[in-house]
Design an enzyme around this catalytic site. Structure first.
Site, PDB file in Angstrom:
ATOM      1  N   GLU A 160      10.843  25.350  28.683  1.00 55.98           N
ATOM      2  CA  GLU A 160      11.499  26.592  28.471  1.00 55.98           C
ATOM      3  C   GLU A 160      12.530  26.866  29.635  1.00 55.98           C
ATOM      4  OE1 GLU A 160      12.326  28.344  25.550  1.00 55.98           O
ATOM      5  OE2 GLU A 160      13.421  29.786  27.144  1.00 55.98           O
TER       6      GLU A 160
ATOM      7  N   ASP B 112      13.612  21.842  19.687  1.00 57.65           N
ATOM      8  CA  ASP B 112      14.119  22.925  18.923  1.00 57.65           C
ATOM      9  C   ASP B 112      14.894  23.858  19.664  1.00 57.65           C
ATOM     10  OD1 ASP B 112      14.367  25.157  17.303  1.00 57.65           O
ATOM     11  OD2 ASP B 112      12.429  25.902  17.507  1.00 57.65           O
TER      12      ASP B 112
ATOM     13  N   GLN C  68      11.027  33.539  16.585  1.00 52.20           N
ATOM     14  CA  GLN C  68      11.689  33.466  14.952  1.00 52.20           C
ATOM     15  C   GLN C  68      11.958  34.631  14.417  1.00 52.20           C
ATOM     16  OE1 GLN C  68      12.907  30.370  14.217  1.00 52.20           O
ATOM     17  NE2 GLN C  68      11.979  29.036  15.890  1.00 52.20           N
TER      18      GLN C  68
ATOM     19  N   CYS D 106      19.040  24.662  13.802  1.00 54.52           N
ATOM     20  CA  CYS D 106      19.646  25.753  13.100  1.00 54.52           C
ATOM     21  C   CYS D 106      21.029  25.614  12.712  1.00 54.52           C
ATOM     22  CB  CYS D 106      19.326  27.153  13.574  1.00 54.52           C
ATOM     23  SG  CYS D 106      19.740  27.221  15.192  1.00 54.52           S
TER      24      CYS D 106
HETATM   25  C1  LIG Z   1      15.483  28.112  18.945  1.00 51.83           C
HETATM   26  S1  LIG Z   1      14.436  28.806  20.195  1.00 51.83           S
HETATM   27  C2  LIG Z   1      13.190  27.918  19.915  1.00 51.83           C
HETATM   28  C3  LIG Z   1      11.802  28.322  20.504  1.00 51.83           C
HETATM   29  C4  LIG Z   1      10.443  27.812  20.029  1.00 51.83           C
HETATM   30  N1  LIG Z   1      10.697  26.377  19.568  1.00 51.83           N
HETATM   31  C5  LIG Z   1      10.092  28.597  18.807  1.00 51.83           C
HETATM   32  O1  LIG Z   1      10.384  28.197  17.846  1.00 51.83           O
HETATM   33  O2  LIG Z   1       9.703  29.933  19.171  1.00 51.83           O
HETATM   34  C6  LIG Z   1      15.510  27.729  21.679  1.00 51.83           C
HETATM   35  C7  LIG Z   1      14.610  28.169  23.008  1.00 51.83           C
HETATM   36  O3  LIG Z   1      15.445  27.314  23.919  1.00 51.83           O
HETATM   37  C8  LIG Z   1      15.491  27.974  24.999  1.00 51.83           C
HETATM   38  N2  LIG Z   1      16.815  27.258  25.818  1.00 51.83           N
HETATM   39  C9  LIG Z   1      18.235  27.367  25.524  1.00 51.83           C
HETATM   40  N3  LIG Z   1      18.812  26.306  26.117  1.00 51.83           N
HETATM   41  C10 LIG Z   1      17.938  25.820  27.069  1.00 51.83           C
HETATM   42  C11 LIG Z   1      17.933  24.717  28.002  1.00 51.83           C
HETATM   43  N4  LIG Z   1      19.212  24.082  28.247  1.00 51.83           N
HETATM   44  N5  LIG Z   1      16.779  24.321  28.698  1.00 51.83           N
HETATM   45  C12 LIG Z   1      15.681  25.004  28.435  1.00 51.83           C
HETATM   46  N6  LIG Z   1      15.437  25.924  27.578  1.00 51.83           N
HETATM   47  C13 LIG Z   1      16.720  26.263  26.896  1.00 51.83           C
HETATM   48  C14 LIG Z   1      15.880  29.367  24.618  1.00 51.83           C
HETATM   49  O4  LIG Z   1      15.583  30.200  25.800  1.00 51.83           O
HETATM   50  C15 LIG Z   1      14.813  29.554  23.364  1.00 51.83           C
HETATM   51  O5  LIG Z   1      13.780  30.193  23.890  1.00 51.83           O
END
Ligand SMILES: C[S@@+](CC[C@H](N)C(=O)[O-])C[C@H]1O[C@@H](n2cnc3c(N)ncnc32)[C@H](O)[C@@H]1O
Length: 523
Positions: A390, A452, A337, A479
């Site tokens: 993830e 998230d 973040q 977000c």
């Molecule tokens: C907004 S971040 C949130 C990470 C965590 N919850 C945090 O607050 O540190 C979104 C995460 O989703 C992963 N991501 C994006 N699309 C995805 C998908 N289709 N399947 C799995 N992970 C995904 C990205 O690599 C990223 O690490």
């Protein structure tokens, strides 16, 4: 029209670009992307950046297509200014003092488009944006939910400045760190940026000639570790770093060595430096090749364990709340973040909504380096299970390391959509499988889901698969209010209600908003 089309049709007259126009109007509303909204005399809707609802302004529309139902432009003068208009927190990004480019656009760097509005009013506008998006796209009335509006982070920085623990700068033709002009590829040199964390500003990268680098990414942790600089070199056609890139790294290393500040050990580098080769994928995919130059290629981040939930539970049983923190290793190119208080704020809000209990089974979707997984694992204890999903390989590796001492955490690298489909097949849940359900299904039911997703939201297929698991609680961290509203609509149609909603201002002086929401099954 492609370049070739243009060459072939030289004899044809080229379409005439409409000349920029300036309109005087009153701004009456605020849109999802932070633009204020008003109407031109002909009734046409005009979206204007750098305004504030209630103001009478002049808007410059750079490309006024006569056929378009709506126009977009920039406020270039405020004739009746809002009482909430303040001197811009970043003078270089002040649209009213910087003039326009030849193309008719206001020539300021992006990244602080609310910097002319007082902080309290920014939060009021964001509160309105969330409610309007939910009403328009989600068909949800926030008056029927517990909505606290958009609140400051748990630890607000002074004046909403210095909160960005991560920065990405492009390098301009003269080797200077630069940011893109809003809605343009043009680069504007940016030696200082007031939203940047003070430890990043102290690197004084505006003083180094970085010719030979394409861009530079900076990250700082909340521990004593030095910040991490990821330098993305320009490459030759065969994918090698150019000679200019190697010279830039040398100049950068020398600069950092001579920039040690008074309160640091003499032989400790003031920053770690690594090369990030992005040829085979974007940095956020965790697929870039990171090569250490000096110091480390990762940072350690800590987040206090004192969530509202544990404090409350401890107080209720007469115990003193335990201090302590979760510790996370985050590789240079991995996700973390951005706001310095975002991890603790989001963990607090998520765990307050989750109310996860010992022995329960939870999913943490789009889990990153395991920020929420760690707190969920604690709350459910060793009799429970949290499955943390993830997609990015580098970030997944971080999560594996971060959760290695929690046997109740299953760390999965996969796309959420696919992992959920598999869970559905393998007895992932079904709380209402009712009288016929056997012990295995009962044990496998999903009590709750934290998700998230990235800005685009979870999307139809992931939401459908979540619904099929029939979780008792869904805690959604978002977000983008519009994408969130679209997913919320699907959840509501699928039998859930939006019980509680909190906005958090984790991006002060920009229009961006973080949302934390609790959905529970409709009674
Ligand atoms: C907004 S971040 C949130 C990470 C965590 N919850 C945090 O607050 O540190 C979104 C995460 O989703 C992963 N991501 C994006 N699309 C995805 C998908 N289709 N399947 C799995 N992970 C995904 C990205 O690599 C990223 O690490």
């Amino acid at each position: 029209m492609t370049h070739n089309d243009n060459e072939l049709s030289q004899a044809e007259p080229s379409p005439v670009e409409p000349l920029p126009v300036e309109l005087d109007l009153v701004l009456t509303g605020i849109a999802h992307g932070g633009e204020s909204v008003g109407r031109a005399d002909d009734g046409r809707v005009v979206f204007a950046r750098y305004g504030i609802p209630g103001e009478r302004v002049t808007v410059r529309v750079s490309n006024p297509d006569p056929e378009a139902r709506m126009w977009r432009g920039d406020v270039v003068a405020a004739h009746e200014a809002s009482p909430h208009r303040v001197p811009h927190v970043w003078p270089a990004a002040d649209p009213l003092s910087r003039g326009t480019t030849e193309a008719g656009r206001v020539a300021v760097p992006g990244g602080a488009d609310f910097g002319h509005i007082d902080l309290a009013h920014q939060r009021e506008l964001k509160t309105r944006i969330v409610a309007e998006q939910l009403a328009r796209i989600g068909g949800i009335d926030v008056n029927e939910t517990e909505y606290s509006g958009v609140l400051p982070p748990l630890t607000d920085t002074a004046g909403g400045l210095g909160w960005r623990t991560r920065m990405a700068y492009a390098i301009d033709e003269q080797g200077r760190i630069a940011m893109r002009q809003a809605r343009s590829h043009a680069l504007i040199p940016t030696p200082t940026m007031p939203l940047e964390h003070p430890k990043l500003a102290a690197l004084k990268l505006g003083e180094v000639d970085l010719t030979g680098l394409e861009k530079i990414e900076l990250a700082v942790s909340n521990t004593d570790e030095p910040p991490l600089i990821l330098a993305v070199p320009t490459l030759t056609e065969t994918g090698e770093e150019t000679r200019a890139a190697r010279s830039a790294i040398k100049r950068l290393s020398n600069h950092i060595a001579s920039n040690t500040t008074a309160n640091q050990d003499h032989d400790a580098p003031a920053a770690s430096i690594a090369l990030l080769n992005q040829v085979r994928g974007a940095a956020s995919d965790g697929r870039g090749r990171v090569e250490r130059i000096t110091g480390r290629t990762w940072l350690t981040q800590t987040v206090p364990t004192q969530t509202a939930q544990t404090q409350l539970a401890q107080r209720q049983t007469g115990q003193r709340p335990t201090a302590g923190s979760y510790s996370y290793r985050v590789t240079g190119e991995g996700f973390w973040q951005i706001h310095s208080s975002a991890p603790e704020t989001l963990m607090h809000d998520v765990m307050t909504y989750a109310q996860a209990q010992p022995g329960q089974r939870w999913l943490d979707l789009y889990a990153g380096a395991g920020l929420f997984t760690a707190a969920l694992a604690d709350a459910i204890g060793e009799r429970g299970e949290v499955i943390s999903i993830e997609g990015a390989p580098g970030t997944h590796r971080d999560a594996k390391r971060n959760l290695k001492d929690a046997p109740q955490a299953r760390i999965v690298q996969d796309r959420v959509e696919r992992a959920l489909a598999q869970l559905g097949h393998n007895g992932g849940g079904g709380r209402s499988r009712g009288s016929g359900r056997n012990r295995r299904h009962r044990k496998a039911a999903i009590d709750g889901i934290v998700l998230d997703p990235p800005r685009a939201g979870a999307g139809k297929s992931a939401i459908n698969r979540m619904l099929a698991l029939e979780p008792g609680r869904i805690v959604y961290v978002a977000c983008d209010p519009a994408a969130f509203a679209r997913d919320a609509r699907q959840l509501v149609r699928g039998g859930y209600r939006l019980e509680s909603l909190t906005g958090r201002d984790l991006y002060p002086h920009t229009h961006h908003i973080e949302i934390i929401a609790l959905f529970t099954p409709t009674p």
